[in-house]
Design a protein around this motif. Structure first.
Motif, PDB file in Angstrom:
ATOM      1  N   LEU A 168       2.441   6.663   0.596  1.00  9.97           N
ATOM      2  CA  LEU A 168       2.175   5.558  -0.318  1.00  9.97           C
ATOM      3  C   LEU A 168       0.699   5.174  -0.259  1.00  9.97           C
ATOM      4  CD1 LEU A 168       4.170   2.545  -1.235  1.00  9.97           C
ATOM      5  CD2 LEU A 168       1.994   2.085  -0.134  1.00  9.97           C
ATOM      6  N   ALA A 169       0.140   5.077   0.939  1.00 11.09           N
ATOM      7  CA  ALA A 169      -1.276   4.735   1.096  1.00 11.09           C
ATOM      8  C   ALA A 169      -2.162   5.795   0.438  1.00 11.09           C
ATOM      9  CB  ALA A 169      -1.624   4.585   2.574  1.00 11.09           C
ATOM     10  N   GLN A 170      -1.808   7.059   0.601  1.00  9.89           N
ATOM     11  CA  GLN A 170      -2.590   8.142  -0.010  1.00  9.89           C
ATOM     12  C   GLN A 170      -2.506   8.090  -1.531  1.00  9.89           C
ATOM     13  OE1 GLN A 170      -2.691  11.248   3.696  1.00  9.89           O
ATOM     14  NE2 GLN A 170      -1.348  11.815   2.035  1.00  9.89           N
ATOM     15  N   ARG A 171      -1.322   7.800  -2.069  1.00  9.00           N
ATOM     16  CA  ARG A 171      -1.176   7.681  -3.535  1.00  9.00           C
ATOM     17  C   ARG A 171      -2.015   6.524  -4.073  1.00  9.00           C
ATOM     18  NH1 ARG A 171       4.285   8.588  -2.428  1.00  9.00           N
ATOM     19  NH2 ARG A 171       4.748   6.377  -2.689  1.00  9.00           N
ATOM     20  N   GLU A 172      -1.936   5.380  -3.405  1.00  7.49           N
ATOM     21  CA  GLU A 172      -2.690   4.204  -3.860  1.00  7.49           C
ATOM     22  C   GLU A 172      -4.189   4.439  -3.745  1.00  7.49           C
ATOM     23  OE1 GLU A 172      -1.721   1.298  -5.404  1.00  7.49           O
ATOM     24  OE2 GLU A 172       0.114   2.486  -5.559  1.00  7.49           O
ATOM     25  N   ALA A 173      -4.618   5.072  -2.673  1.00  6.70           N
ATOM     26  CA  ALA A 173      -6.039   5.383  -2.508  1.00  6.70           C
ATOM     27  C   ALA A 173      -6.499   6.322  -3.613  1.00  6.70           C
ATOM     28  CB  ALA A 173      -6.282   6.010  -1.136  1.00  6.70           C
ATOM     29  N   GLY A 174      -5.688   7.313  -3.948  1.00  8.97           N
ATOM     30  CA  GLY A 174      -6.015   8.240  -5.028  1.00  8.97           C
ATOM     31  C   GLY A 174      -6.160   7.544  -6.365  1.00  8.97           C
ATOM     32  N   LYS A 175      -5.265   6.594  -6.645  1.00  6.03           N
ATOM     33  CA  LYS A 175      -5.325   5.844  -7.900  1.00  6.03           C
ATOM     34  C   LYS A 175      -6.612   5.038  -8.009  1.00  6.03           C
ATOM     35  CE  LYS A 175      -0.356   5.002  -8.349  1.00  6.03           C
ATOM     36  NZ  LYS A 175       0.671   3.940  -8.287  1.00  6.03           N
ATOM     37  N   ARG A 176      -7.091   4.559  -6.875  1.00  7.65           N
ATOM     38  CA  ARG A 176      -8.269   3.692  -6.848  1.00  7.65           C
ATOM     39  C   ARG A 176      -9.562   4.439  -6.506  1.00  7.65           C
ATOM     40  NH1 ARG A 176      -5.515  -1.174  -3.373  1.00  7.65           N
ATOM     41  NH2 ARG A 176      -3.726  -1.473  -4.759  1.00  7.65           N
ATOM     42  N   GLY A 177      -9.456   5.732  -6.283  1.00 11.38           N
ATOM     43  CA  GLY A 177     -10.631   6.520  -5.941  1.00 11.38           C
ATOM     44  C   GLY A 177     -11.187   6.225  -4.559  1.00 11.38           C
ATOM     45  N   LEU A 178     -10.337   5.824  -3.643  1.00  2.91           N
ATOM     46  CA  LEU A 178     -10.764   5.477  -2.282  1.00  2.91           C
ATOM     47  C   LEU A 178     -10.668   6.690  -1.367  1.00  2.91           C
ATOM     48  CD1 LEU A 178      -8.738   2.151  -1.921  1.00  2.91           C
ATOM     49  CD2 LEU A 178     -11.127   2.407  -2.653  1.00  2.91           C
ATOM     50  N   THR A 179     -11.591   6.775  -0.437  1.00  4.55           N
ATOM     51  CA  THR A 179     -11.544   7.846   0.561  1.00  4.55           C
ATOM     52  C   THR A 179     -11.270   7.314   1.959  1.00  4.55           C
ATOM     53  OG1 THR A 179     -13.941   7.748   0.833  1.00  4.55           O
ATOM     54  CG2 THR A 179     -13.081   9.352  -0.762  1.00  4.55           C
ATOM     55  N   VAL A 180     -11.424   6.007   2.137  1.00  9.83           N
ATOM     56  CA  VAL A 180     -11.204   5.388   3.446  1.00  9.83           C
ATOM     57  C   VAL A 180     -10.416   4.100   3.269  1.00  9.83           C
ATOM     58  CG1 VAL A 180     -12.331   4.308   5.423  1.00  9.83           C
ATOM     59  CG2 VAL A 180     -13.354   6.324   4.390  1.00  9.83           C
ATOM     60  N   ILE A 181      -9.443   3.903   4.122  1.00  9.08           N
ATOM     61  CA  ILE A 181      -8.746   2.622   4.209  1.00  9.08           C
ATOM     62  C   ILE A 181      -9.018   2.078   5.601  1.00  9.08           C
ATOM     63  CG2 ILE A 181      -6.498   1.473   4.280  1.00  9.08           C
ATOM     64  CD1 ILE A 181      -5.572   3.417   2.121  1.00  9.08           C
ATOM     65  N   GLU A 182      -9.526   0.847   5.645  1.00  4.90           N
ATOM     66  CA  GLU A 182      -9.886   0.245   6.925  1.00  4.90           C
ATOM     67  C   GLU A 182      -8.737  -0.513   7.577  1.00  4.90           C
ATOM     68  OE1 GLU A 182     -13.403  -2.100   6.499  1.00  4.90           O
ATOM     69  OE2 GLU A 182     -14.671  -0.340   6.274  1.00  4.90           O
ATOM     70  N   GLU A 183      -7.832  -1.039   6.753  1.00  2.00           N
ATOM     71  CA  GLU A 183      -6.746  -1.859   7.302  1.00  2.00           C
ATOM     72  C   GLU A 183      -5.509  -1.758   6.419  1.00  2.00           C
ATOM     73  OE1 GLU A 183      -7.571  -6.022   8.641  1.00  2.00           O
ATOM     74  OE2 GLU A 183      -6.094  -6.499   7.094  1.00  2.00           O
ATOM     75  N   ILE A 184      -4.362  -1.724   7.058  1.00  2.49           N
ATOM     76  CA  ILE A 184      -3.091  -1.777   6.338  1.00  2.49           C
ATOM     77  C   ILE A 184      -2.236  -2.846   7.002  1.00  2.49           C
ATOM     78  CG2 ILE A 184      -2.117   0.104   7.723  1.00  2.49           C
ATOM     79  CD1 ILE A 184      -0.454   0.862   5.185  1.00  2.49           C
ATOM     80  N   LEU A 185      -1.616  -3.686   6.187  1.00  4.97           N
ATOM     81  CA  LEU A 185      -0.715  -4.734   6.672  1.00  4.97           C
ATOM     82  C   LEU A 185       0.689  -4.420   6.186  1.00  4.97           C
ATOM     83  CD1 LEU A 185      -0.129  -7.477   8.034  1.00  4.97           C
ATOM     84  CD2 LEU A 185      -0.756  -8.566   5.865  1.00  4.97           C
ATOM     85  N   ILE A 186       1.613  -4.293   7.137  1.00  2.00           N
ATOM     86  CA  ILE A 186       2.983  -3.938   6.818  1.00  2.00           C
ATOM     87  C   ILE A 186       3.902  -5.031   7.351  1.00  2.00           C
ATOM     88  CG2 ILE A 186       4.805  -2.210   7.134  1.00  2.00           C
ATOM     89  CD1 ILE A 186       2.344  -0.293   7.894  1.00  2.00           C
ATOM     90  N   GLU A 187       4.777  -5.534   6.495  1.00  2.79           N
ATOM     91  CA  GLU A 187       5.739  -6.565   6.889  1.00  2.79           C
ATOM     92  C   GLU A 187       7.046  -5.887   7.292  1.00  2.79           C
ATOM     93  OE1 GLU A 187       7.494 -10.777   5.224  1.00  2.79           O
ATOM     94  OE2 GLU A 187       6.750  -9.321   3.779  1.00  2.79           O
ATOM     95  N   VAL A 188       7.520  -6.226   8.491  1.00  2.00           N
ATOM     96  CA  VAL A 188       8.779  -5.687   9.001  1.00  2.00           C
ATOM     97  C   VAL A 188       9.654  -6.871   9.414  1.00  2.00           C
ATOM     98  CG1 VAL A 188       9.893  -4.206  10.704  1.00  2.00           C
ATOM     99  CG2 VAL A 188       7.620  -3.609   9.848  1.00  2.00           C
ATOM    100  N   GLY A 189      10.734  -7.076   8.691  1.00  2.00           N
ATOM    101  CA  GLY A 189      11.650  -8.162   9.008  1.00  2.00           C
ATOM    102  C   GLY A 189      12.544  -7.815  10.190  1.00  2.00           C
ATOM    103  N   ASP A 190      12.839  -8.828  10.990  1.00  4.80           N
ATOM    104  CA  ASP A 190      13.688  -8.623  12.164  1.00  4.80           C
ATOM    105  C   ASP A 190      15.093  -8.141  11.803  1.00  4.80           C
ATOM    106  OD1 ASP A 190      11.685  -9.314  13.936  1.00  4.80           O
ATOM    107  OD2 ASP A 190      12.377 -11.383  14.211  1.00  4.80           O
ATOM    108  N   LEU A 191      15.522  -8.391  10.577  1.00  4.12           N
ATOM    109  CA  LEU A 191      16.868  -7.984  10.149  1.00  4.12           C
ATOM    110  C   LEU A 191      16.832  -6.769   9.222  1.00  4.12           C
ATOM    111  CD1 LEU A 191      18.351 -11.531   9.393  1.00  4.12           C
ATOM    112  CD2 LEU A 191      18.356 -10.267  11.548  1.00  4.12           C
ATOM    113  N   SER A 192      15.686  -6.094   9.153  1.00  2.00           N
ATOM    114  CA  SER A 192      15.514  -4.973   8.222  1.00  2.00           C
ATOM    115  C   SER A 192      16.172  -3.679   8.697  1.00  2.00           C
ATOM    116  CB  SER A 192      14.028  -4.706   7.982  1.00  2.00           C
ATOM    117  OG  SER A 192      13.416  -4.220   9.167  1.00  2.00           O
ATOM    118  N   GLY A 193      16.521  -3.621   9.963  1.00  2.00           N
ATOM    119  CA  GLY A 193      17.064  -2.386  10.511  1.00  2.00           C
ATOM    120  C   GLY A 193      15.981  -1.453  11.004  1.00  2.00           C
ATOM    121  N   VAL A 194      14.723  -1.890  10.909  1.00  3.85           N
ATOM    122  CA  VAL A 194      13.595  -1.101  11.382  1.00  3.85           C
ATOM    123  C   VAL A 194      13.122  -1.691  12.701  1.00  3.85           C
ATOM    124  CG1 VAL A 194      11.236  -0.353  10.881  1.00  3.85           C
ATOM    125  CG2 VAL A 194      12.898  -0.568   9.019  1.00  3.85           C
TER     126      VAL A 194
END
Length: 113
Positions: free
Chosen positions: A13-39
């Motif tokens: 997903l990050a690679q697809r989004e970077a491609g859409k925006r013409g980005l070559t570097v991502i410095e930070e990613i924020l991911i939300e994980v709920g305690d009841l998500s099963g993850v």
């Protein structure tokens, strides 16, 4: 261990989004994980850390935002946070009648350099 497949999906997903925006570097990613998500948040973070080499996320700061589940007690109507589906009300010991939140698993943001 489905956390590894989820980590792979996040990288894709990050690679697809970077491609859409013409980005070559991502410095930070924020991911939300709920305690009841099963993850399992720690296992997911470890899996992601193991497979980012060579991807758009290599070198990025990986931030995991853990969100608790919210419940409303069926006995006393109080609201409380819960980290497990079988949690009971801390006030009266009854099971919840309603749930909200805590089931999230999503990429919240990608910050580019």
């Amino acid at each position: 261990m489905h956390e590894l497949s989820l980590a792979t999906e996040v990288i894709e997903l990050a690679q697809r989004e970077a491609g859409k925006r013409g980005l070559t570097v991502i410095e930070e990613i924020l991911i939300e994980v709920g305690d009841l998500s099963g993850v399992e948040a720690d296992a997911f973070e470890s899996a992601l850390g193991l497979i980012v080499k060579g991807s758009i996320l290599e070198g990025a700061e990986i931030k995991i935002l853990r969100t608790p589940g919210k419940a409303k007690c069926s006995g006393c109507n109080s609201e409380f946070d819960m980290s497990q589906r079988m949690a009971t009300c801390p006030g009266c010991g009854s099971f919840p009648s309603e749930f909200s939140g805590g089931e999230e698993f999503r990429v919240v943001s990608l910050l580019a350099g």
